[in-house]
Enzyme design. Structure first.
Site, PDB file in Angstrom:
ATOM      1  N   PHE A 124       0.841  -1.211  -0.142  1.00  0.00           N
ATOM      2  CA  PHE A 124       0.042   0.015  -0.058  1.00  0.00           C
ATOM      3  C   PHE A 124       0.724   1.441   0.167  1.00  0.00           C
ATOM      4  CE2 PHE A 124      -2.712   3.348   1.709  1.00  0.00           C
ATOM      5  CZ  PHE A 124      -3.726   3.151   0.856  1.00  0.00           C
ATOM      6  N   ASP A 194       0.884  -4.772   8.735  1.00  0.00           N
ATOM      7  CA  ASP A 194       0.042  -3.704   8.690  1.00  0.00           C
ATOM      8  C   ASP A 194      -1.199  -4.507   8.301  1.00  0.00           C
ATOM      9  OD1 ASP A 194      -1.876  -2.012   7.378  1.00  0.00           O
ATOM     10  OD2 ASP A 194      -0.577  -0.977   6.560  1.00  0.00           O
ATOM     11  N   TYR A 219     -11.287   2.604  10.443  1.00  0.00           N
ATOM     12  CA  TYR A 219     -12.641   2.804   9.644  1.00  0.00           C
ATOM     13  C   TYR A 219     -12.839   1.986   8.389  1.00  0.00           C
ATOM     14  CZ  TYR A 219      -8.503   4.567   6.837  1.00  0.00           C
ATOM     15  OH  TYR A 219      -7.242   4.894   5.966  1.00  0.00           O
ATOM     16  N   LYS A 220     -12.026   0.617   8.487  1.00  0.00           N
ATOM     17  CA  LYS A 220     -12.459  -0.371   7.391  1.00  0.00           C
ATOM     18  C   LYS A 220     -13.368  -1.349   8.023  1.00  0.00           C
ATOM     19  CE  LYS A 220      -8.056   0.213   4.930  1.00  0.00           C
ATOM     20  NZ  LYS A 220      -8.651   0.992   3.879  1.00  0.00           N
ATOM     21  N   ARG A 364     -12.636  -3.483  -7.311  1.00  0.00           N
ATOM     22  CA  ARG A 364     -12.501  -4.117  -5.830  1.00  0.00           C
ATOM     23  C   ARG A 364     -14.011  -4.347  -5.337  1.00  0.00           C
ATOM     24  NH1 ARG A 364      -8.697  -1.965  -1.452  1.00  0.00           N
ATOM     25  NH2 ARG A 364     -10.057  -0.011  -1.533  1.00  0.00           N
TER      26      ARG A 364
HETATM   27  C1  LIG Z   1      -2.770  -1.438   3.885  1.00  0.00           C
HETATM   28  C2  LIG Z   1      -3.114   0.055   4.319  1.00  0.00           C
HETATM   29  N1  LIG Z   1      -2.160   0.819   4.965  1.00  0.00           N
HETATM   30  C3  LIG Z   1      -2.462   1.861   5.427  1.00  0.00           C
HETATM   31  C4  LIG Z   1      -3.860   2.390   4.923  1.00  0.00           C
HETATM   32  C5  LIG Z   1      -4.206   3.768   5.468  1.00  0.00           C
HETATM   33  O1  LIG Z   1      -3.416   4.563   6.459  1.00  0.00           O
HETATM   34  P1  LIG Z   1      -4.062   5.940   6.841  1.00  0.00           P
HETATM   35  O2  LIG Z   1      -5.312   5.688   7.587  1.00  0.00           O
HETATM   36  O3  LIG Z   1      -2.931   6.664   7.651  1.00  0.00           O
HETATM   37  O4  LIG Z   1      -4.588   6.851   5.697  1.00  0.00           O
HETATM   38  C6  LIG Z   1      -4.433   1.798   4.045  1.00  0.00           C
HETATM   39  C7  LIG Z   1      -5.737   2.351   3.467  1.00  0.00           C
HETATM   40  O5  LIG Z   1      -6.452   1.884   2.733  1.00  0.00           O
HETATM   41  C8  LIG Z   1      -4.177   0.495   3.703  1.00  0.00           C
HETATM   42  O6  LIG Z   1      -4.845  -0.239   2.930  1.00  0.00           O
END
Ligand SMILES: Cc1ncc(COP(=O)(O)O)c(C=O)c1O
Length: 405
Positions: A124, A194, A219-220, A364
């Site tokens: 990501f 992550d 938030y997911k 997706r």
């Molecule tokens: C694997 C991954 N890491 C990090 C993030 C986002 O990080 P942040 O909340 O700091 O924007 C996402 C967002 O889609 C993600 O898919």
């Protein structure tokens, strides 16, 4: 392929069905993007009302001693149950990006001879970008981003940390956490996972795998709301040795002693930097509490069944599925590669089917077992089939790129 009648029967037999009513899902929308932004739990509305009107409005600053100051560790302790961690190993703080930065710099500073972050090309973007920023903050540090097939060979004597995203945001490919943690440890390195696309979506057992560090989004699949605070895990054995480079007062051992010098708090509190986002945490806690009511095995079984349903639809439509067919090797979304993926996504949204697009050619679709039904998936498939059949996605209006895709 599943028929609508079969979908109704599957929904009627679904033990998770009652959870759907716990969400404020809009009429006329089939929401297949909960892997990007989870929908609104009804309990979050009540929690936010209470937080704003009563706690902020009436209790004012007294609120800090009535639950606010403990919220980062309290909610962290709840998230711990979803990721195979002990309650005192997880804290809610900042964003995933900021937590990545803190954990990566800490890992780079752990052992003088180990100054390389190894990670995957195509990870990501924020993981790669933050890793680039972190190596810029530590003398002699470097970033080694390689294709997945070269990750194992890249681990060596100079590796400080192996940074991997457990479930890939595009393909839904899931790493074998235990195997990759063991590989990093064999090389003498730490591993940082992550979990943004796996927490609440797939079985995660950080302590079972012997993991060192992890971060993830609120938030997911945790349904914490737009911009919800994120979380950070540090295995107990590293908690005294690793330090937060963002040494703010909230991570001080005694913030209200108002000392000039920084003394890190013991345990996870040292990973706080500034004042926690109390409003956002109220919504996140409601989302986490709701998820904790669900049986993880039932979620996994239904995720697999929803995936099979959509994969069969994709096969029948001649779409190229890039997600693994093996449920143990993926998260809870399905991705199709298509030359007009963006247009398809926009045409679906125009019909009330909300998925998303990932550059350059991925459509997706999140198949979230907590609130989606088989009927949603079958109906979404019918709409997708109708769009492909009449080619309406090729209308110029569907090619206009929005700022957020
Ligand atoms: C694997 C991954 N890491 C990090 C993030 C986002 O990080 P942040 O909340 O700091 O924007 C996402 C967002 O889609 C993600 O898919």
């Amino acid at each position: 392929m599943m028929t609508l009648d079969q979908a109704h029967a599957a929904d009627a037999a679904d033990p998770l069905r009652p959870f759907r009513d716990r969400f404020a899902l809009p009429e006329g929308v089939i929401y297949l993007d909960g892997n990007s932004l989870g929908p609104l739990p009804k309990a979050a509305v009540a929690a936010m009302d209470d937080m704003v009107a009563r706690q902020w409005g009436e209790r004012l600053i007294r609120g800090w001693n009535e639950g606010w100051i403990d919220a980062p560790t309290r909610i962290g302790g709840k998230i711990a149950r979803l990721i195979g961690a002990a309650p005192h190993e997880v804290i809610v703080a900042d964003s995933t990006s900021v937590n990545l930065f803190k954990a990566l710099v800490a890992a780079l500073r752990r052992a003088p001879g180990r100054r390389t972050i190894v990670t995957e090309l195509g990870n990501f973007p924020t993981d790669l970008h933050i890793a680039e920023g972190a190596v810029g903050c530590v003398e002699g540090a470097r970033l080694q981003a390689v294709p997945r097939s070269e990750l194992a060979a890249a681990l060596g004597d100079d590796t400080a940390v192996l940074l991997l995203t457990h479930v890939h945001y595009k393909t839904a490919d899931r790493f074998d956490m235990a195997a990759w943690t063991a590989r990093a440890h064999e090389a003498g390195a730490l591993v940082l996972w992550d979990l943004s696309h796996s927490v609440g979506a797939a079985a995660v057992d950080l302590n079972g795998a012997g993991a060192d560090l992890a971060v993830g989004c609120g938030y997911k699949y945790l349904n914490g709301g737009p911009g919800a605070p994120a979380f950070l895990y540090v295995a107990e054995r590293w908690q005294a040795a690793l330090g937060n480079p963002l040494s703010g007062w909230m991570g001080h051992e005694a913030p209200f002693a108002m000392e000039d010098g920084y003394r890190p708090a013991p345990g996870m509190r040292r990973w706080l930097a500034g004042t926690p986002p109390v409003l956002g945490m109220a919504a996140l806690e409601a989302g986490v509490d709701l998820l904790l009511e669900a049986d993880m095995a039932a979620l996994a079984a239904k995720s697999a069944a929803l995936f099979d349903t959509m994969a069969a639809i994709g096969d029948a439509l001649g779409l190229a599925c890039v997600s693994p067919r093996d449920p143990d090797a993926r998260g809870s979304h399905i991705s199709f590669r298509h030359r007009q993926a963006y247009q398809l996504c926009q045409a679906l949204i125009a019909e009330g089917v909300i998925g998303d697009f990932r550059d350059p050619d991925i459509l997706r679709l999140g198949l979230i077992p907590l609130y989606l039904g088989f009927e949603d998936v079958v109906r979404a498939g019918e709409i997708l089939g109708a769009i492909l059949a009449d080619g309406r996605h090729l209308e110029p209006r569907f090619a206009i790129r929005q700022a957020v895709t």
